[in-house]
Design an enzyme around this catalytic site. Structure first.
Site, short mmCIF file in Angstrom:
data_model
loop_
_atom_site.label_atom_id
_atom_site.label_comp_id
_atom_site.label_asym_id
_atom_site.label_seq_id
_atom_site.Cartn_x
_atom_site.Cartn_y
_atom_site.Cartn_z
N ILE A 1 50.79 33.77 45.03
CA ILE A 1 51.94 32.91 44.77
C ILE A 1 52.00 32.78 43.12
O ILE A 1 51.03 32.88 42.37
CB ILE A 1 51.79 31.46 45.25
CG1 ILE A 1 50.96 31.47 46.63
CG2 ILE A 1 53.01 30.61 45.00
CD1 ILE A 1 50.63 30.06 47.02
N ILE B 1 57.76 30.32 41.59
CA ILE B 1 58.98 31.65 41.33
C ILE B 1 59.11 32.20 42.76
O ILE B 1 60.15 32.71 43.35
CB ILE B 1 58.27 32.60 40.21
CG1 ILE B 1 58.37 31.66 39.11
CG2 ILE B 1 59.39 33.57 40.21
CD1 ILE B 1 57.68 32.66 37.99
N ASP C 1 53.62 51.33 44.22
CA ASP C 1 54.46 50.40 44.74
C ASP C 1 55.71 50.05 44.05
O ASP C 1 56.06 48.90 43.84
CB ASP C 1 53.61 48.96 45.26
CG ASP C 1 54.40 48.37 46.25
OD1 ASP C 1 55.33 48.76 46.96
OD2 ASP C 1 53.96 47.11 46.54
N1 LIG Z 1 55.60 37.75 34.97
C1 LIG Z 1 56.26 37.42 35.86
N2 LIG Z 1 57.21 36.65 35.54
C2 LIG Z 1 58.10 36.15 36.33
N3 LIG Z 1 58.08 36.34 37.66
C3 LIG Z 1 57.14 37.17 38.33
C4 LIG Z 1 56.30 37.64 37.35
N4 LIG Z 1 55.30 38.08 38.09
C5 LIG Z 1 55.69 38.18 39.46
N5 LIG Z 1 56.83 37.42 39.54
C6 LIG Z 1 57.77 37.26 40.50
O1 LIG Z 1 56.87 36.94 41.85
C7 LIG Z 1 57.25 38.18 42.72
C8 LIG Z 1 55.97 38.58 43.25
O2 LIG Z 1 54.96 39.03 42.46
P1 LIG Z 1 53.93 40.15 42.98
O3 LIG Z 1 54.76 41.45 43.15
O4 LIG Z 1 53.42 40.32 41.74
O5 LIG Z 1 53.28 39.39 43.98
P2 LIG Z 1 52.59 40.30 45.04
O6 LIG Z 1 51.97 39.29 45.93
O7 LIG Z 1 51.91 41.46 44.69
O8 LIG Z 1 53.87 41.04 45.94
P3 LIG Z 1 53.92 41.93 46.95
O9 LIG Z 1 54.15 41.24 48.43
O10 LIG Z 1 55.12 42.84 46.59
O11 LIG Z 1 52.67 42.78 47.39
C9 LIG Z 1 57.82 39.27 41.96
O12 LIG Z 1 58.67 39.94 42.64
C10 LIG Z 1 58.66 38.48 41.05
O13 LIG Z 1 59.74 37.95 41.48
#
Ligand SMILES: Nc1ncnc2c1ncn2[C@@H]1O[C@H](COP(=O)(O)OP(=O)(O)OP(=O)(O)O)[C@@H](O)[C@H]1O
Length: 474
Positions: free
Chosen positions: A171, A164, A287
């Site tokens: 990821i 996704i 955030d």
């Molecule tokens: N439960 C979910 N269902 C569908 N898509 C999701 C879900 N959780 C996250 N995503 C997708 O994945 C992306 C990244 O998730 P997340 O923000 O949790 O990761 P991160 O590595 O912490 O990101 P960041 O770089 O913002 O810190 C989200 O913007 C969303 O598009």
């Protein structure tokens, strides 16, 4: 703080879950006393001596996080904390097939492949902001955290459907639970953050995110079902979350027209209700931004990505200002404040409301200085009378161009002769009050939820009537 009418008090489930998860036996020496003093819904096991609270910290807008929020959790090797749905490790067949099938929303093909440790790229995407956050409580973490995963199910129980997104800390895959056939989101925790992980075995931000999300239970907070392990070396850790089709960033990027006022109200209400739950439970998200707001085709909005989130309490402790993605970061953090409160989230909410209304980011700064300049150009350059204490911020010495007026109304007019989006007096009052430069004057989440804008016509659209969107292609 009283919970929202219509909701079971968020405090109770969190408390109940925590006492279930962290029985007294699991507490470290010296923690029991602190726990007994603590009547409020805080993770007792994370209290430090100097953090014993006599009264609810929500009385103060200023607070400090629980520095020990994740550190003691590391020492707890109870399996029940990590696996909500099953305590039985199940090693299913590794999926190796390549097949195509349509997504739940009816379009798009997704390749199905084996989950392996190789899935994750070595791309260095840990921003300096995030590294700085790590430093906050690195010292407080003591032992490796992998034993907490004992008893977790294997990731082989899931069939990966497609990637996704890839964020800083993980990821995210769309996957199917082989047992229940449920479509879920799997967030693979990146294990190569920095020195910290090498020493302690698990990224702190991820521990923090898992801890908070497993403890939360609210319709506007993404539900983490369990944590699973696996991959090539059995070392990978995944959060299994409910899957939502979209995030607000993606929806807005692909949308041709801004949301209608009633749609903005529907989304804002859900965001504020989720945030109210967090703030009531002494959690600052830190955030909030459109890509961290998930949406589904049932009109639901859910807050995700708790990597930056913190529990807070009194007394005040110095704290890093390097949180919140720059465009949504409040002026006090940009100016170098080390002590801050739930008001940081409220600023982000104001930026998100403006973006929902106008379809473009309100303050798209290119650097921290540019960010402050963009904010002051619209809201006016602050001084001691507008914002007492402003001049004592570390970064307030910079020469900011003088802007004596608040120009926000120009961006969000009450009347439009060219058919653009308009904002009523009440709507503008809400937006302007969320974007108060002085965090002490900024609306609290409860004040925002009770704002008259939500009660005037057009009323918030029902979730059932919110538009649906085609699935994004990855
Ligand atoms: N439960 C979910 N269902 C569908 N898509 C999701 C879900 N959780 C996250 N995503 C997708 O994945 C992306 C990244 O998730 P997340 O923000 O949790 O990761 P991160 O590595 O912490 O990101 P960041 O770089 O913002 O810190 C989200 O913007 C969303 O598009």
């Amino acid at each position: 703080m009283s919970p929202e009418p219509g909701y079971v008090s968020p405090v109770q489930p969190l408390e109940a879950r925590l006492s279930e998860k962290y029985p007294v036996d699991d507490l470290e020496e010296g923690q029991l006393e602190e726990e007994q003093v603590m009547q409020e819904p805080v993770r007792e096991s994370f209290l430090e001596e100097d953090q014993v609270m006599q009264e609810p910290p929500m009385k103060s807008r200023w607070g400090s996080p629980k520095e020990e929020f994740v550190s003691h959790a590391d020492n707890i090797s109870r399996t029940s904390r990590w696996n909500r749905s099953s305590l039985t490790p199940e090693c299913g067949e590794v999926m190796v097939s390549e097949e195509h099938h349509s997504s739940g929303s009816g379009s798009g093909y997704h390749s199905v492949e084996k989950l392996s440790a190789d899935d994750y790229s070595d791309r260095e995407c840990c921003s300096s902001d995030h590294v700085e956050v790590e430093n906050e409580d690195r010292a407080s973490l003591d032992q490796g955290g992998m034993n907490m995963l004992l008893g977790s199910r294997s990731v082989n129980n899931f069939q990966k459907l497609n990637k996704i997104n890839e964020g800083t800390y993980g990821i995210v895959y769309r996957a199917r639970d082989e047992k229940t056939k449920e479509i879920v989101a799997l967030k693979k925790i990146k294990m190569k953050e920095d020195r910290f992980e090498e020493e302690y075995g698990f990224p702190l931000t991820s521990l923090r995110e898992i801890n908070i999300l497993l403890s939360c239970n609210h319709p506007s907070i993404v539900n983490v079902k369990e944590v699973v392990v696996g991959g090539k070396n059995d070392n990978d850790v995944y959060m299994v979350m409910e899957h939502l089709e979209h995030d607000l960033r993606g929806v807005m990027d692909r949308k041709k027209e801004p949301f209608s006022t009633s749609e903005v109200k529907c989304l804002m209400m859900q965001l504020l209700e989720g945030l109210s739950y967090l703030h009531t439970n002494w959690i600052i998200h830190r955030d909030l931004k459109p890509s961290n707001l998930l949406m589904n085709n049932s009109g639901e909005l859910k807050i995700c990505d708790f990597g930056m989130a913190r529990q807070y309490g009194s007394p005040i402790k110095p704290y890093t200002q390097m949180v919140i993605t720059q465009w949504y970061r409040p002026p006090e953090l940009l100016l170098g404040a080390k002590e801050y409160s739930t008001a940081v989230d409220m600023w982000s909410v104001g930026c998100i409301m403006a973006e929902l209304l106008s379809q473009k980011p309100l303050f798209p700064g290119k650097s921290e200085l540019d960010q402050l300049q963009k904010i002051f150009a619209v809201l006016g350059t602050p001084n001691e009378s507008i914002w007492p204490g402003f001049s004592s911020f570390p970064n307030a010495k910079a020469k900011f161009p003088s802007q004596p007026y608040n120009m926000l109304r120009k961006k969000f007019p009450a009347i439009s002769f060219v058919g653009g989006q308009i904002l009523s007096e009440r709507g503008f009052d809400l937006l302007n009050s969320l974007l108060s430069l002085d965090p002490e004057k900024r609306l609290t989440v409860e004040e925002a939820l009770n704002h008259g804008w939500f009660h005037e016509v057009p009323l918030p659209k029902s979730k059932d009537f919110m538009p649906t969107y085609p699935p994004k292609r990855c």
